[in-house]
Scaffold this motif. Structure first.
Motif, short mmCIF file in Angstrom:
data_model
loop_
_atom_site.label_atom_id
_atom_site.label_comp_id
_atom_site.label_asym_id
_atom_site.label_seq_id
_atom_site.Cartn_x
_atom_site.Cartn_y
_atom_site.Cartn_z
N UNK A 1 0.86 -1.19 0.00
CA UNK A 1 0.00 0.00 0.00
C UNK A 1 0.89 1.24 0.00
N UNK A 2 0.59 2.15 -0.89
CA UNK A 2 1.28 3.44 -0.92
C UNK A 2 0.30 4.52 -0.49
N UNK A 3 0.75 5.38 0.40
CA UNK A 3 -0.03 6.54 0.83
C UNK A 3 0.83 7.77 0.61
N UNK A 4 0.21 8.88 0.19
CA UNK A 4 0.97 10.10 -0.04
C UNK A 4 0.17 11.32 0.35
N UNK A 5 0.88 12.39 0.70
CA UNK A 5 0.25 13.68 0.95
C UNK A 5 0.38 14.58 -0.28
N UNK A 6 1.11 14.12 -1.29
CA UNK A 6 1.30 14.85 -2.55
C UNK A 6 0.51 14.12 -3.64
N UNK A 7 -0.38 14.82 -4.28
CA UNK A 7 -1.30 14.18 -5.23
C UNK A 7 -0.62 13.63 -6.48
N UNK A 8 0.62 13.96 -6.75
CA UNK A 8 1.28 13.47 -7.95
C UNK A 8 2.31 12.38 -7.70
N UNK A 9 2.78 12.25 -6.49
CA UNK A 9 3.92 11.37 -6.22
C UNK A 9 3.67 9.90 -6.51
N UNK B 1 -5.43 5.37 -11.90
CA UNK B 1 -5.76 5.10 -10.51
C UNK B 1 -6.99 5.92 -10.12
N UNK B 2 -7.80 5.36 -9.23
CA UNK B 2 -8.98 6.08 -8.74
C UNK B 2 -8.63 7.14 -7.72
N UNK B 3 -7.47 7.00 -7.09
CA UNK B 3 -7.05 7.95 -6.05
C UNK B 3 -5.61 8.35 -6.30
N UNK B 4 -5.32 9.62 -6.15
CA UNK B 4 -3.95 10.08 -6.33
C UNK B 4 -3.17 10.04 -5.02
#
Length: 94
Positions: free
Chosen positions: A6-14, A29-32
């Protein structure tokens, strides 16, 4: 049970930038801010984990969590990824 990344990010492009760089193609992807993938063979995660940590300085707002046991997730960081990959090859020696 399949293993999961699982990848989680606070930056919508990373996340998409990393995935497109890793896979060498455009990713939908459905979520950035979140991405998940399951693996039948846990050893298949090793290359992904190593590439993510090697590029952590570029993708610094993204975190990687891995599960090989139901309900247990491990946050993969620079200081534990080598141990985790080694553990994968010891636990699944096939």
């Amino acid at each position: 049970m399949n293993s999961r990344l699982k990848l989680y990010s606070t930056d919508s492009n990373e996340i998409l930038d990393f995935l497109e760089s890793f896979y060498g193609k455009s990713i939908k992807s459905n979520s950035s801010l979140y991405w998940e993938k399951e693996f039948q063979n846990p050893l298949d995660m090793a290359d992904f984990i190593a590439a993510f940590v090697d590029n952590k300085d570029i993708f610094s707002n993204t975190n990687l969590w891995v599960s090989i046991d139901t309900g247990v997730f491990i946050n993969i960081k620079e200081d534990n990824y080598n141990y985790f990959i080694q553990y994968l090859f010891e636990r699944y020696p096939y």
